[in-house]
Design an enzyme around this catalytic site. Structure first.
Site, PDB file in Angstrom:
ATOM      1  N   THR A   1       0.844  -1.204   0.000  1.00  7.31           N
ATOM      2  CA  THR A   1       0.000   0.000   0.000  1.00  7.31           C
ATOM      3  C   THR A   1       0.878   1.252   0.000  1.00  7.31           C
ATOM      4  OG1 THR A   1      -0.147   0.067   2.423  1.00  7.31           O
ATOM      5  CG2 THR A   1      -1.876  -1.158   1.240  1.00  7.31           C
ATOM      6  N   GLY A   2       0.332   2.323  -0.581  1.00  8.58           N
ATOM      7  CA  GLY A   2       1.063   3.604  -0.613  1.00  8.58           C
ATOM      8  C   GLY A   2       2.373   3.478  -1.353  1.00  8.58           C
TER       9      GLY A   2
ATOM     10  N   THR B   1       3.260   4.482  -4.668  1.00  7.20           N
ATOM     11  CA  THR B   1       3.515   5.222  -5.907  1.00  7.20           C
ATOM     12  C   THR B   1       4.694   6.165  -5.765  1.00  7.20           C
ATOM     13  OG1 THR B   1       1.964   6.988  -5.313  1.00  7.20           O
ATOM     14  CG2 THR B   1       1.078   5.131  -6.558  1.00  7.20           C
ATOM     15  N   SER B   2       5.335   6.133  -4.603  1.00  7.28           N
ATOM     16  CA  SER B   2       6.443   7.061  -4.351  1.00  7.28           C
ATOM     17  C   SER B   2       7.350   6.479  -3.269  1.00  7.28           C
ATOM     18  CB  SER B   2       5.855   8.407  -3.887  1.00  7.28           C
ATOM     19  OG  SER B   2       6.862   9.266  -3.401  1.00  7.28           O
ATOM     20  N   GLY B   3       8.551   7.005  -3.179  1.00  4.22           N
ATOM     21  CA  GLY B   3       9.414   6.750  -2.029  1.00  4.22           C
ATOM     22  C   GLY B   3       9.854   5.305  -1.829  1.00  4.22           C
TER      23      GLY B   3
ATOM     24  N   SER C   1       8.179   3.994  12.238  1.00  3.20           N
ATOM     25  CA  SER C   1       9.051   5.171  12.111  1.00  3.20           C
ATOM     26  C   SER C   1       9.916   5.268  13.355  1.00  3.20           C
ATOM     27  CB  SER C   1       8.231   6.447  11.980  1.00  3.20           C
ATOM     28  OG  SER C   1       9.095   7.570  12.097  1.00  3.20           O
TER      29      SER C   1
ATOM     30  N   TYR D   1       2.311  11.764  15.429  1.00  3.62           N
ATOM     31  CA  TYR D   1       2.843  10.827  14.428  1.00  3.62           C
ATOM     32  C   TYR D   1       3.575   9.677  15.130  1.00  3.62           C
ATOM     33  CZ  TYR D   1       5.777   9.156  10.553  1.00  3.62           C
ATOM     34  OH  TYR D   1       6.409   8.377   9.615  1.00  3.62           O
TER      35      TYR D   1
HETATM   36  N1  LIG Z   1      10.399   9.459   4.555  1.00  2.00           N
HETATM   37  C1  LIG Z   1      10.741   9.301   5.798  1.00  2.00           C
HETATM   38  O1  LIG Z   1      11.703   9.912   6.288  1.00  2.00           O
HETATM   39  C2  LIG Z   1       9.994   8.327   6.680  1.00  2.00           C
HETATM   40  C3  LIG Z   1      10.591   7.941   7.889  1.00  2.00           C
HETATM   41  C4  LIG Z   1       9.963   6.990   8.687  1.00  2.00           C
HETATM   42  C5  LIG Z   1       8.769   6.442   8.274  1.00  2.00           C
HETATM   43  N2  LIG Z   1       8.198   6.838   7.100  1.00  2.00           N
HETATM   44  C6  LIG Z   1       6.952   6.166   6.688  1.00  2.00           C
HETATM   45  O2  LIG Z   1       7.240   5.461   5.503  1.00  2.00           O
HETATM   46  C7  LIG Z   1       6.061   5.353   4.703  1.00  2.00           C
HETATM   47  C8  LIG Z   1       6.346   5.837   3.297  1.00  2.00           C
HETATM   48  O3  LIG Z   1       6.984   7.078   3.354  1.00  2.00           O
HETATM   49  P1  LIG Z   1       7.797   7.678   2.099  1.00  2.00           P
HETATM   50  O4  LIG Z   1       8.376   8.981   2.608  1.00  2.00           O
HETATM   51  O5  LIG Z   1       8.658   6.669   1.477  1.00  2.00           O
HETATM   52  O6  LIG Z   1       6.610   7.917   1.076  1.00  2.00           O
HETATM   53  P2  LIG Z   1       6.186   9.177   0.254  1.00  2.00           P
HETATM   54  O7  LIG Z   1       7.238   9.503  -0.757  1.00  2.00           O
HETATM   55  O8  LIG Z   1       5.730  10.227   1.239  1.00  2.00           O
HETATM   56  O9  LIG Z   1       4.924   8.578  -0.490  1.00  2.00           O
HETATM   57  C9  LIG Z   1       3.782   8.198   0.196  1.00  2.00           C
HETATM   58  C10 LIG Z   1       3.032   7.207  -0.663  1.00  2.00           C
HETATM   59  O10 LIG Z   1       1.889   6.767   0.033  1.00  2.00           O
HETATM   60  C11 LIG Z   1       0.732   7.082  -0.742  1.00  2.00           C
HETATM   61  N3  LIG Z   1      -0.312   7.386   0.218  1.00  2.00           N
HETATM   62  C12 LIG Z   1      -0.358   8.412   1.093  1.00  2.00           C
HETATM   63  N4  LIG Z   1      -1.502   8.345   1.803  1.00  2.00           N
HETATM   64  C13 LIG Z   1      -2.174   7.247   1.358  1.00  2.00           C
HETATM   65  C14 LIG Z   1      -3.406   6.662   1.685  1.00  2.00           C
HETATM   66  N5  LIG Z   1      -4.221   7.194   2.603  1.00  2.00           N
HETATM   67  N6  LIG Z   1      -3.787   5.532   1.027  1.00  2.00           N
HETATM   68  C15 LIG Z   1      -2.986   4.985   0.083  1.00  2.00           C
HETATM   69  N7  LIG Z   1      -1.815   5.516  -0.272  1.00  2.00           N
HETATM   70  C16 LIG Z   1      -1.409   6.629   0.356  1.00  2.00           C
HETATM   71  C17 LIG Z   1       1.152   8.226  -1.649  1.00  2.00           C
HETATM   72  O11 LIG Z   1       0.399   8.295  -2.837  1.00  2.00           O
HETATM   73  P3  LIG Z   1      -0.970   9.165  -2.893  1.00  2.00           P
HETATM   74  O12 LIG Z   1      -0.646  10.517  -2.330  1.00  2.00           O
HETATM   75  O13 LIG Z   1      -1.306   9.196  -4.350  1.00  2.00           O
HETATM   76  O14 LIG Z   1      -1.979   8.421  -2.107  1.00  2.00           O
HETATM   77  C18 LIG Z   1       2.582   7.791  -1.974  1.00  2.00           C
HETATM   78  O15 LIG Z   1       2.581   6.755  -2.914  1.00  2.00           O
HETATM   79  C19 LIG Z   1       4.992   6.099   5.471  1.00  2.00           C
HETATM   80  O16 LIG Z   1       4.265   5.192   6.274  1.00  2.00           O
HETATM   81  C20 LIG Z   1       5.793   7.042   6.352  1.00  2.00           C
HETATM   82  O17 LIG Z   1       5.077   7.433   7.508  1.00  2.00           O
HETATM   83  C21 LIG Z   1       8.787   7.770   6.303  1.00  2.00           C
END
Ligand SMILES: NC(=O)c1ccc[n+]([C@@H]2O[C@H](COP(=O)([O-])OP(=O)(O)OC[C@H]3O[C@@H](n4cnc5c(N)ncnc54)[C@H](OP(=O)(O)O)[C@@H]3O)[C@@H](O)[C@H]2O)c1
Length: 244
Positions: free
Chosen positions: A12-13, A15-17, A137, A150
């Protein structure tokens, strides 16, 4: 031979990252991958980027009807699931004293409630011996000012995992939490101020944020039999930020 040959994975989620990088790696390693996101254009781009063995399913991971549609599509196309990576999550800062109901509800409805129902709704399709993991996280492991909601919404995930390991033991389904630290995903780059970036980098021993590919390889470990004896654990991939 790929590490996930013949496996069906749902992310899930993605499309990015980190999850997109993981989906691409899983497909390269032989899996068929279902990815989700809420924006059709981003989903189409992600499917194109992954290239083969992938289906994009539009949906909000906090919406139970959308989750039903996701798993109905998986059932129709593949019949079963071997790997679930519940990665969709939201994070925003808010200082104690300024936290609103909306802020609290947005974080918990996706990160806690949405993750729980993603797992619960996937279970009927799960093959015995499969692997479930959720994105936590390292914000939940340290006291980063302004991130309490968060942090708390992610802190529930290891608790879920421990109980579900016990509940799923007869089906040999493993449940873990992949807990990244600060990773420079495209969306993170968009919202990060220079000050935030400097603050993040200051807590990382190598002084550079993680790359999505560095989390994708950890996800591959948890998805594959390489982690067959890892169960109920929180695997922290944060460059050492939590331990210093
Ligand atoms: N980046 C960091 O530093 C970091 C650190 C620790 C944990 N995390 C966690 O890691 C995960 C991914 O983070 P990321 O930074 O790699 O991703 P990201 O680049 O912020 O991308 C988020 C992705 O999730 C999708 N998304 C967001 N809300 C959604 C929803 N309600 N239902 C389905 N898809 C959803 C977005 O697409 P749409 O907007 O099109 O839905 C996108 O594909 C998250 O759980 C975040 O909390 C991130």
């Amino acid at each position: 031979m790929g590490k996930l040959d013949g496996k069906v994975a749902v992310i899930t989620g993605a499309t990015s990252g980190m999850a997109l990088a993981g989906a691409k790696l899983f497909a390269q390693e032989g899996a068929y991958v279902f990815i989700t996101g809420r924006r059709q254009d981003a989903l189409d781009d992600a499917v194109q980027h992954i290239g083969r063995n992938v289906t994009g399913v539009l949906g909000d991971a906090a919406n139970l009807d959308d989750l039903d549609r996701l798993f109905a599509t998986v059932e129709q196309q593949k019949g079963a699931i071997d790997v679930l990576w519940a990665s969709a999550g939201v994070g925003a800062q808010s200082k104690l004293g300024e936290i609103t109901e909306e802020h609290f509800d947005a974080a918990f409805s996706l990160n806690a409630r949405g993750t729980l129902f993603t797992v619960q709704k996937a279970l009927p399709l799960f093959n015995d011996g499969g692997s479930i993991f959720m994105t936590g996280s390292n914000a939940s492991l340290r006291g980063f000012p302004d991130w309490s909601v968060y942090a708390a919404s992610k802190a529930v995930l290891p608790a879920f995992a421990r109980v579900w390991v016990a509940e799923l033991r007869d089906r040999r389904i493993r449940v873990n939490v992949l807990t990244p630290g600060q990773v420079s995903s495209p969306m993170m780059e968009e919202v990060m101020t220079d000050e935030m970036k400097a603050q993040f980098e200051s807590v990382i021993p190598r002084r550079a944020m993680g790359r999505p590919e560095e989390i994708a390889s950890v996800a591959l470990f948890l998805a594959s039999d390489d982690s067959s004896y890892v169960n109920g654990m929180e695997l922290v991939a944060d460059g050492g930020a939590t331990v210093i």
